[in-house]
Structures are given as structure tokens and as C-alpha cells.
Scaffold this active site. Structure first.
Site, PDB file in Angstrom:
ATOM      1  CG  MET A 149      -1.694  -7.526  -6.605  1.00 15.99           C
ATOM      2  SD  MET A 149      -1.059  -6.656  -8.057  1.00 15.99           S
ATOM      3  CE  MET A 149      -0.169  -7.979  -8.843  1.00 15.99           C
ATOM      4  CG  ASN A 164       1.608   3.431  -5.749  1.00 16.66           C
ATOM      5  OD1 ASN A 164       2.063   4.449  -6.242  1.00 16.66           O
ATOM      6  ND2 ASN A 164       2.069   2.216  -6.038  1.00 16.66           N
ATOM      7  NE  ARG A 215     -11.817 -13.650 -12.604  1.00 11.86           N
ATOM      8  CZ  ARG A 215     -10.637 -13.506 -12.004  1.00 11.86           C
ATOM      9  NH1 ARG A 215     -10.447 -12.530 -11.148  1.00 11.86           N
ATOM     10  NH2 ARG A 215      -9.648 -14.321 -12.234  1.00 11.86           N
ATOM     11  CG  ASP A 248      -2.708  -3.943 -16.882  1.00 10.23           C
ATOM     12  OD1 ASP A 248      -3.223  -3.369 -15.905  1.00 10.23           O
ATOM     13  OD2 ASP A 248      -2.065  -5.006 -16.775  1.00 10.23           O
ATOM     14  CG  ASN A 282      -4.360  -0.241 -12.226  1.00  7.48           C
ATOM     15  OD1 ASN A 282      -4.096  -0.456 -11.035  1.00  7.48           O
ATOM     16  ND2 ASN A 282      -3.816  -0.948 -13.205  1.00  7.48           N
ATOM     17  CB  ILE A 309      -8.639 -10.125 -13.251  1.00  2.00           C
ATOM     18  CG1 ILE A 309      -7.149 -10.168 -13.602  1.00  2.00           C
ATOM     19  CG2 ILE A 309      -9.481  -9.878 -14.490  1.00  2.00           C
ATOM     20  CD1 ILE A 309      -6.752 -11.295 -14.511  1.00  2.00           C
ATOM     21  CD  GLU A 339       4.374   2.119  -9.287  1.00  2.00           C
ATOM     22  OE1 GLU A 339       3.388   1.929  -8.558  1.00  2.00           O
ATOM     23  OE2 GLU A 339       5.073   1.190  -9.739  1.00  2.00           O
ATOM     24  N   GLY A 388       0.795  -1.223   0.000  1.00  2.05           N
ATOM     25  CA  GLY A 388       0.000   0.000   0.000  1.00  2.05           C
ATOM     26  C   GLY A 388       0.827   1.271   0.000  1.00  2.05           C
ATOM     27  CG  HIS A 437       0.511  -1.658 -15.711  1.00  2.00           C
ATOM     28  ND1 HIS A 437       0.180  -2.911 -15.239  1.00  2.00           N
ATOM     29  CD2 HIS A 437       1.395  -1.849 -16.713  1.00  2.00           C
ATOM     30  CE1 HIS A 437       0.834  -3.824 -15.928  1.00  2.00           C
ATOM     31  NE2 HIS A 437       1.566  -3.212 -16.836  1.00  2.00           N
TER      32      HIS A 437
HETATM   33  C1  GRF Z   1       3.153  -1.098  -7.669  1.00  5.93           C
HETATM   34  O1  GRF Z   1       4.330  -1.263  -8.398  1.00  5.93           O
HETATM   35  C2  GRF Z   1       1.993  -1.041  -8.631  1.00  5.93           C
HETATM   36  O2  GRF Z   1       2.270  -0.379  -9.817  1.00  5.93           O
HETATM   37  C3  GRF Z   1       1.779  -2.491  -8.880  1.00  5.93           C
HETATM   38  O3  GRF Z   1       1.974  -3.124  -7.640  1.00  5.93           O
HETATM   39  C4  GRF Z   1       2.827  -2.333  -6.846  1.00  5.93           C
HETATM   40  C5  GRF Z   1       2.072  -2.000  -5.587  1.00  5.93           C
HETATM   41  O4  GRF Z   1       2.833  -1.370  -4.639  1.00  5.93           O
HETATM   42  N1  GRF Z   1       0.519  -2.741  -9.512  1.00  5.93           N
HETATM   43  P1  GRF Z   1       2.151  -0.747  -3.341  1.00  5.93           P
HETATM   44  O5  GRF Z   1       1.225  -1.801  -2.739  1.00  5.93           O
HETATM   45  O6  GRF Z   1       1.421   0.497  -3.737  1.00  5.93           O
HETATM   46  O7  GRF Z   1       3.310  -0.477  -2.422  1.00  5.93           O
END
Ligand code: GRF
Length: 193
Positions: free
Chosen positions: A94, A14, A69, A149, A111, A96, A178, A12, A113
Site C-alpha cells: 500500500m 495473495n 518517497r 493502477d 500488481n 505509491i 485474486e 499477505g 488491483h
Molecule cells: C487485496 O484485495 C489486493 O487486491 C489489495 O489489497 C488486498 C490485499 O490483501 N490491493 P492481502 O494482503 O493479499 O491479503
């Protein structure tokens, strides 16, 4: 108030970068927006603790508790919509998602990526960039559409691939970017929705 709901599966970082930006840049006052909730599909996601410490509501919708799903997405949608979100932010989430789920949030689900899309959708992006001999890699913020994506690009940052890079060293270099572009892209989207 525009509510942001952030979905995570792991660290987490980001999510934490967005929470920090919201505080530092006073999003409630300046954008009329706040991070209302953080939801994880994994009960052990480290980011849940980070969010709790920041005083943000957290919840878990464990994908393992659902038969398929569609059932998982329905429960996730209910958990998200309980917070009346203006924007749904996938941050290292993570799973889909079904087209029906994505369609419910058209234009207000984003999102990040870890590649320069449209190159390298899917997993193991940094290793694939190294294996392909790329001299430049990067990260992309995009609107989420039914195709994995592939949504419209909102922001990108490029990073060099250096001699001796492994997937881990490249990922660390990209992750720092990011943390800069994702909060910025979210803030700019919030001004327009
Ligand atoms: C990041 O690299 C994001 O782009 C990818 O998974 C990673 C997640 O990192 N999809 P975090 O959980 O935000 O630390």
C-alpha cells in the site's frame, strides 16, 4: 534460478497463495523459479509471520523511517535488489512508488488491483463499484507502470455484485478470485521473462 520478491503491507493472503502455488506446482523444478523474499513496509504486517513460517526470507523497510518517497524507494530498491529478482510482485503493498523506482523494474513488476481496471483505479474500489450500481465487479493483475493502477492487463476475474452486498462481502468474494488468478499470472509471466 529466477527469484521472485513479494512486497506486502498487511495480511499477505495473495503472497501466501503464490507461495502455496509455488510449492504445489513445484515452481523450482518446473519453472526454475522460487519465492526468494517477502518485504514489508510495515513491521507489524501479518504476512511477515506467514512467510517466515514457510521458510522464506523476510525483511522490513519501514516507510516511516525515511524523510520522503525518494529515500524510501531507494532503500526499498536496495532491499529488493539484494535478492537479484527476476520478478517483483506487489501483493497488497500500500505505497505509491516513484516513476524512477517503477522504471528500474520495467516489465518485471506486477500488481493485483481489486477492480476490473480501467474502472476504479485507487482506493475503496468495492464501495465505489456498489455505489455506481455495478452488477459485476472483479480483480485485475497488471504490469506496473508509472501511472497508478494503469499498466497493461495480464489477467482478470469478474465476480457478481449481489443484492445486499457491502464492501466487505464483495471484497471477500473478489479476494477468493485474486488467490486463483495471481499465482497463475505470475507463473505464466515467469515462463516469458
Ligand atoms: C487485496 O484485495 C489486493 O487486491 C489489495 O489489497 C488486498 C490485499 O490483501 N490491493 P492481502 O494482503 O493479499 O491479503
Amino acid at each position: 534460478m529466477k527469484n521472485i520478491v513479494i512486497l506486502i503491507s498487511g495480511t499477505g493472503s495473495n503472497m501466501a497463495a503464490i507461495v502455496r502455488a509455488a510449492e504445489r506446482e513445484r515452481w523450482p523444478e518446473r519453472l526454475g523459479a522460487r519465492v526468494a523474499a517477502v518485504i514489508s513496509n510495515r513491521p507489524d504486517a501479518e504476512g511477515l509471520r506467514t512467510a517466515s513460517k514457510a521458510g522464506i526470507a523476510t525483511s522490513v523497510v519501514d516507510h516511516k523511517a525515511y524523510a520522503g518517497r525518494e529515500a524510501f524507494d531507494a532503500a526499498l530498491r536496495a532491499a529488493i535488489d539484494a535478492h537479484e529478482p527476476t520478478l517483483v510482485v506487489l501483493a497488497g503493498f500500500m505505497r505509491i512508488l516513484t516513476p524512477a523506482f517503477v522504471g528500474h523494474y520495467t516489465g518485471r513488476i506486477v500488481n493485483i488491483h481489486p477492480s476490473l481496471l480501467p474502472a476504479f483505479p485507487g482506493l475503496h474500489t468495492h464501495q465505489r463499484a456498489i455505489d455506481a450500481g455495478c452488477q459485476v465487479a472483479g480483480v485485475t493483475v497488471h504490469l506496473v507502470t508509472a501511472e497508478l493502477d494503469h499498466g497493461p492487463i495480464l489477467a482478470q476475474a469478474a465476480v457478481p455484485v449481489l443484492d445486499g452486498d457491502t464492501a466487505d462481502t464483495l471484497a471477500a468474494r473478489a479476494l477468493a478470485h485474486e488467490h486463483v488468478i495471481y499465482p497463475r499470472a505470475v507463473a505464466s509471466l515467469l515462463k516469458n521473462i
